[in-house]
Design a protein around this motif. Structure first.
Motif, short mmCIF file in Angstrom:
data_model
loop_
_atom_site.label_atom_id
_atom_site.label_comp_id
_atom_site.label_asym_id
_atom_site.label_seq_id
_atom_site.Cartn_x
_atom_site.Cartn_y
_atom_site.Cartn_z
N ILE B 6 -11.45 -0.03 -0.91
CA ILE B 6 -10.59 -0.74 0.05
C ILE B 6 -9.19 -0.89 -0.54
O ILE B 6 -9.04 -1.25 -1.70
CB ILE B 6 -11.16 -2.14 0.37
CG1 ILE B 6 -12.62 -2.05 0.86
CG2 ILE B 6 -10.30 -2.85 1.41
CD1 ILE B 6 -13.33 -3.40 0.93
N LEU B 7 -8.18 -0.62 0.28
CA LEU B 7 -6.79 -0.87 -0.13
C LEU B 7 -6.37 -2.26 0.37
O LEU B 7 -6.34 -2.50 1.57
CB LEU B 7 -5.87 0.20 0.46
CG LEU B 7 -4.37 -0.01 0.19
CD1 LEU B 7 -4.05 0.10 -1.31
CD2 LEU B 7 -3.53 0.99 0.98
N LEU B 71 3.05 7.00 -0.45
CA LEU B 71 2.48 6.18 0.61
C LEU B 71 3.63 5.43 1.29
O LEU B 71 3.60 5.16 2.49
CB LEU B 71 1.51 5.19 -0.06
CG LEU B 71 0.42 4.53 0.75
CD1 LEU B 71 -0.32 5.50 1.63
CD2 LEU B 71 -0.56 3.80 -0.18
N GLU B 72 4.64 5.10 0.51
CA GLU B 72 5.89 4.52 1.02
C GLU B 72 6.93 4.69 -0.06
O GLU B 72 6.60 4.82 -1.23
CB GLU B 72 5.72 3.03 1.39
CG GLU B 72 5.28 2.12 0.26
CD GLU B 72 6.37 1.76 -0.73
OE1 GLU B 72 7.51 1.51 -0.29
OE2 GLU B 72 6.10 1.71 -1.96
N THR B 83 5.43 4.30 -3.86
CA THR B 83 4.02 4.20 -4.24
C THR B 83 3.39 5.58 -4.17
O THR B 83 3.22 6.13 -3.08
CB THR B 83 3.27 3.27 -3.26
OG1 THR B 83 3.92 2.00 -3.23
CG2 THR B 83 1.82 3.09 -3.65
N PRO B 84 3.07 6.17 -5.34
CA PRO B 84 2.49 7.51 -5.32
C PRO B 84 1.12 7.49 -4.63
O PRO B 84 0.28 6.64 -4.90
CB PRO B 84 2.33 7.86 -6.80
CG PRO B 84 3.23 6.89 -7.53
CD PRO B 84 3.24 5.65 -6.70
N LEU B 85 0.94 8.44 -3.73
CA LEU B 85 -0.26 8.51 -2.91
C LEU B 85 -1.49 8.92 -3.73
O LEU B 85 -2.60 8.39 -3.51
CB LEU B 85 0.00 9.56 -1.82
CG LEU B 85 -0.97 9.68 -0.66
CD1 LEU B 85 -1.07 8.36 0.08
CD2 LEU B 85 -0.47 10.75 0.31
N VAL B 110 3.23 1.64 4.73
CA VAL B 110 1.88 1.95 4.25
C VAL B 110 0.89 1.90 5.40
O VAL B 110 0.03 2.76 5.57
CB VAL B 110 1.45 0.97 3.12
CG1 VAL B 110 0.01 1.24 2.70
CG2 VAL B 110 2.37 1.10 1.91
N LYS B 111 1.06 0.86 6.26
CA LYS B 111 0.10 0.71 7.36
C LYS B 111 0.14 1.91 8.31
O LYS B 111 -0.88 2.33 8.83
CB LYS B 111 0.37 -0.59 8.12
CG LYS B 111 -0.89 -1.00 8.89
CD LYS B 111 -0.71 -2.20 9.76
CE LYS B 111 -1.97 -2.34 10.61
NZ LYS B 111 -1.78 -3.26 11.73
N SER B 112 1.35 2.45 8.51
CA SER B 112 1.45 3.59 9.43
C SER B 112 0.70 4.80 8.87
O SER B 112 0.20 5.62 9.62
CB SER B 112 2.91 3.92 9.72
OG SER B 112 3.48 4.51 8.58
N LYS B 113 0.61 4.88 7.53
CA LYS B 113 -0.10 6.02 6.92
C LYS B 113 -1.57 5.71 6.65
O LYS B 113 -2.39 6.61 6.54
CB LYS B 113 0.57 6.39 5.58
CG LYS B 113 1.92 7.03 5.75
CD LYS B 113 2.22 7.95 4.59
CE LYS B 113 3.56 8.63 4.80
NZ LYS B 113 3.98 9.38 3.64
#
Lengths: 194, 194
Positions: B6-7, B71-72, B83-85, B110-113
């Protein structure tokens, strides 16, 4: 910000310890109201009307069924048991949280009428562990244990309809998890009204 | 039963105490990994590469943007932060939980991704309280406080995109609530894979 009342439903197979978890939650959680069932069976010694159950006659119970006054109801042997809708609805409307402990069939009935509730499945660590518990508590005959075991296997299939699962391998840990679910749900954005 | 990773995204207006809450969560929560940001700014004294940040050059950062490897990301003054994905994805894939502390613009990116993450909004008890905190901490000029206040009012509007709100009127209570959210999310049926 005001918050909506939340209905927490604690449920799971017979013998899994949901009653013990419910009692611990009531002791340790602020501002949660236990939903009290109605029944047509006679009070046992020490049971208090309006605290343990609402003891009502068969005619009144039947009228309540006809009027759709139950969140759920069931016949167990010759007696009727049900969750009166009115009290629960009023508390939720006033922003108060309600706790309901109920078997799986009952929980699924409640969910069909009130899907926005929070459904918590108390699970045994394994089916084998549940059998061992039922044997140890010594209240049940071999035949009754076999029936319960078969029921339990079927009941575990219903876990997917719940929001949360708490595995009761350690009572303290299970109570902590159930409490955390209550605290977390109270922080949910969707439960705030303004 | 196996569980998906979980993120958890801890976010909120500047000065609300999200950094303090993050640090407490990391200390007191088992099995959660902090996501480490990449930045083009130079390390300050005592900062360690790979622990505080990944310190990388502008060319490399730009390549990562072009490859959709963040991620963003955002530009703050002359420096790039992101933030590296890859690390986050790998941990989640292995069933490990990741904690990300980030400002509101970042959280919305982040939420959009990754909409299936758990988005926790840390809120001041009130806008007035936040101003008072910013004034007390004394790091900020009157002008900077005015700008932050205007930003904060706008940022509070974004609360609705989050899953949870934790009001930080008492640090201990706020940390308890954030911990409860982590415990509860780990019990969610949807996070179990079998």
């Amino acid at each position: 910000m005001n918050r909506k009342g939340i209905l927490f439903v604690i449920s799971g197979p017979s013998g899994v310890g949901k009653g013990t978890i419910k009692s611990a939650l009531l002791k340790e959680t602020k501002d949660i109201h236990l939903s009290i069932s109605a029944t047509t069976r006679l009070p046992r010694e020490g049971e208090i009307d309006g605290k343990d159950y609402y003891f009502i006659g068969k005619n009144k119970f039947q009228k309540m069924i006809d009027n759709n006054d139950f969140l759920e109801w069931a016949k167990v042997y010759k007696n009727l048991y049900g969750t009166p809708l009115k009290n629960v609805k009023e508390k939720l409307k006033n922003g108060q949280d309600v706790l309901l402990e109920i078997d799986i069939q009952g929980a699924l009935q409640v969910k069909s009428k009130y899907p926005q509730g929070v459904y918590i499945f108390i699970s045994p660590p394994s089916i084998e562990e549940l059998v061992s518990r039922l044997c140890t508590r010594g209240q049940d005959s071999q035949e009754s244990i076999s029936i319960r075991l078969a029921n339990c296997k079927e009941e575990m299939e219903h876990m997917k309809y719940y929001n949360y699962v708490v595995i009761n391998d350690n009572l303290n840990e299970a109570v902590k998890k159930a409490k955390a679910i209550i605290v977390a749900e109270r922080c949910k954005i969707d439960n705030f009204t303004a």
